[in-house]
Motif scaffolding. Structure first.
Motif, short mmCIF file in Angstrom:
data_model
loop_
_atom_site.label_atom_id
_atom_site.label_comp_id
_atom_site.label_asym_id
_atom_site.label_seq_id
_atom_site.Cartn_x
_atom_site.Cartn_y
_atom_site.Cartn_z
N ILE A 315 39.67 43.00 39.18
CA ILE A 315 38.97 42.64 37.94
C ILE A 315 39.46 41.29 37.40
O ILE A 315 38.70 40.55 36.79
CB ILE A 315 39.17 43.75 36.87
CG1 ILE A 315 38.41 45.01 37.28
CG2 ILE A 315 38.69 43.28 35.51
CD1 ILE A 315 36.90 44.81 37.39
N ASN A 316 40.72 40.99 37.67
CA ASN A 316 41.26 39.71 37.20
C ASN A 316 40.59 38.51 37.88
O ASN A 316 40.69 37.38 37.40
CB ASN A 316 42.78 39.66 37.44
CG ASN A 316 43.51 40.71 36.63
OD1 ASN A 316 43.18 40.96 35.47
ND2 ASN A 316 44.50 41.35 37.23
N GLU A 317 39.92 38.78 39.02
CA GLU A 317 39.23 37.71 39.76
C GLU A 317 37.77 37.56 39.35
O GLU A 317 37.09 36.62 39.79
CB GLU A 317 39.32 37.98 41.27
CG GLU A 317 40.73 37.94 41.83
CD GLU A 317 41.35 36.55 41.69
OE1 GLU A 317 40.64 35.56 41.96
OE2 GLU A 317 42.53 36.46 41.28
N VAL A 318 37.27 38.50 38.55
CA VAL A 318 35.85 38.47 38.17
C VAL A 318 35.51 37.19 37.41
O VAL A 318 34.46 36.58 37.62
CB VAL A 318 35.47 39.71 37.33
CG1 VAL A 318 34.06 39.56 36.74
CG2 VAL A 318 35.55 40.97 38.20
N GLU A 319 36.43 36.74 36.56
CA GLU A 319 36.17 35.53 35.78
C GLU A 319 35.97 34.31 36.70
O GLU A 319 35.03 33.52 36.51
CB GLU A 319 37.32 35.26 34.80
CG GLU A 319 37.04 34.05 33.91
CD GLU A 319 38.09 33.89 32.81
OE1 GLU A 319 38.14 32.81 32.20
OE2 GLU A 319 38.87 34.85 32.57
N SER A 320 36.83 34.17 37.70
CA SER A 320 36.69 33.02 38.60
C SER A 320 35.43 33.13 39.45
O SER A 320 34.78 32.13 39.77
CB SER A 320 37.93 32.90 39.50
OG SER A 320 38.04 34.01 40.36
N MET A 321 35.07 34.38 39.82
CA MET A 321 33.83 34.58 40.59
C MET A 321 32.60 34.23 39.76
O MET A 321 31.65 33.63 40.26
CB MET A 321 33.75 36.04 41.06
CG MET A 321 34.79 36.40 42.11
SD MET A 321 34.78 38.16 42.50
CE MET A 321 36.08 38.25 43.72
N LEU A 322 32.63 34.60 38.48
CA LEU A 322 31.53 34.26 37.60
C LEU A 322 31.43 32.74 37.40
O LEU A 322 30.34 32.17 37.33
CB LEU A 322 31.70 34.95 36.24
CG LEU A 322 31.22 36.40 36.14
CD1 LEU A 322 31.68 37.03 34.84
CD2 LEU A 322 29.69 36.48 36.25
#
Length: 333
Positions: A315-322
């Motif tokens: 979930i911590n990577e969702v921001e960078s993916m977005l």
């Protein structure tokens, strides 16, 4: 037989096909014939499949029903019984699975506009003219589904359609759904609506209470939002489960007046990413995330994407993916 979703888009789409078939004898079969209508959900269809197929209809038309594994199973069984299949829908899961669907159904119509408008344009091309009442409901449904501001002429009707949609999805009364479809498809201009004022008022009170709670939650979560260009990312896990997540995303969208992405959890504790925005932006972002391989299942429509992420996604990577998705989308605008 016409199968439609429970909400306003499903009701109006089913009514359009009912009118075109029973009253005009134009579509899907080019002659007047008896028509059965029934509400089904994308997952509950499996529970009533045997009952539907036992009637042995010549044609089954599905409108505004998102494609799921259960829907696919139902379609294959119907096809094995030589039943002709028509599928008209605008949901992301249906669009993403369109190539698979083309191999199963006899006629597939998918698009990014609300299903009621897809049906309307289809019928228009074959020379079908709807009643003034039904046409007004098509327009009102289009306004609601695309989150547009209604014209002065449509304001009151849009409010009625919103109340009807909430009543149907809350009560889940099959006979009430069927009566509304029949009323909308009726050529009689002055027939009474099959809803009592008391039912609408009761649902409106429930809705207002729910909206108040969501507004309070949106106010609480808004300061925690992370900004990704003009999109706001809000983590609502622990505050709200998937039920109500779409409404929260819409509430935050109105609060920020800019696109939002909200993370909640499904019943099986998988992360669900809900993207709400103007026009086709959520759809475009969803396409990129699907290509990244982090999405297990996709739902919603062009302005509201529901993406069930794989459980192993950090979930911590969702921001960078977005952020990557927003950059890619911006290059295509």
């Amino acid at each position: 037989m016409i199968l439609g979703d429970w909400d306003a888009d499903g009701v109006v789409s089913a009514a359009e096909l009912l009118y075109a078939q029973r009253n005009l004898g134009l579509y899907p079969i080019k002659k007047r014939c008896n028509v059965m209508v029934r509400p089904v959900g994308p997952r509950s269809i499996e529970e009533v499949a045997d009952e539907i197929l036992s009637v042995e209809p010549r044609v089954i038309a599905l409108v505004d029903i998102p494609f799921t594994t259960s829907v696919g199973k139902f379609l294959r069984e119907a096809k094995s019984r030589s039943i002709s299949l028509v599928y008209i829908d605008h949901h992301l899961s249906t669009i993403f699975k369109s190539k698979e669907l083309e191999k199963i159904v006899d006629e597939l119509i998918v698009g990014k506009v609300p299903t009621a408008l897809l049906v309307y344009h289809l019928l228009k091309t074959i020379g079908a003219r709807l009643t003034p009442r039904l046409e007004m409901f098509v327009r009102a449904t289009g306004v609601i589904e695309r989150s547009k501001r209604p014209s002065k002429r449509l304001e009151r009707l849009v409010r009625i359609v919103v109340d009807i949609s909430k009543a149907l999805t809350h009560l889940r009364e099959e006979e009430l759904w069927r009566r509304l479809v029949e009323w909308l498809a009726s050529p009689l201009a002055f027939s009474a609506m099959p809803f009592s004022h008391d039912v609408i008022e009761r649902i409106r009170r429930i809705s207002e209470s729910s909206d108040k709670r969501l507004k309070e939650l949106a106010t609480e979560l808004a300061p925690t939002a992370h900004r990704i260009f003009n999109l706001r990312l809000v983590d609502a896990r622990g505050k709200l489960r998937s039920r109500g997540g779409s409404a929260l995303a819409s509430m935050l969208y109105r609060t920020f007046r800019s696109p939002v992405a909200v993370i909640v959890e499904t019943k099986d504790r998988a992360p669900l990413l809900i993207i709400r925005g103007k026009g086709a932006l959520p759809y475009r972002i969803a396409l990129v995330l699907v290509r990244m391989g982090i999405v297990e299942d996709a739902g919603g429509h062009q302005s509201l994407a529901l993406l069930k992420l794989r459980k192993d996604v950090d979930i911590n990577e969702v921001e960078s993916m977005l952020r990557k998705a927003m950059l890619e989308v911006s290059r295509t605008l």
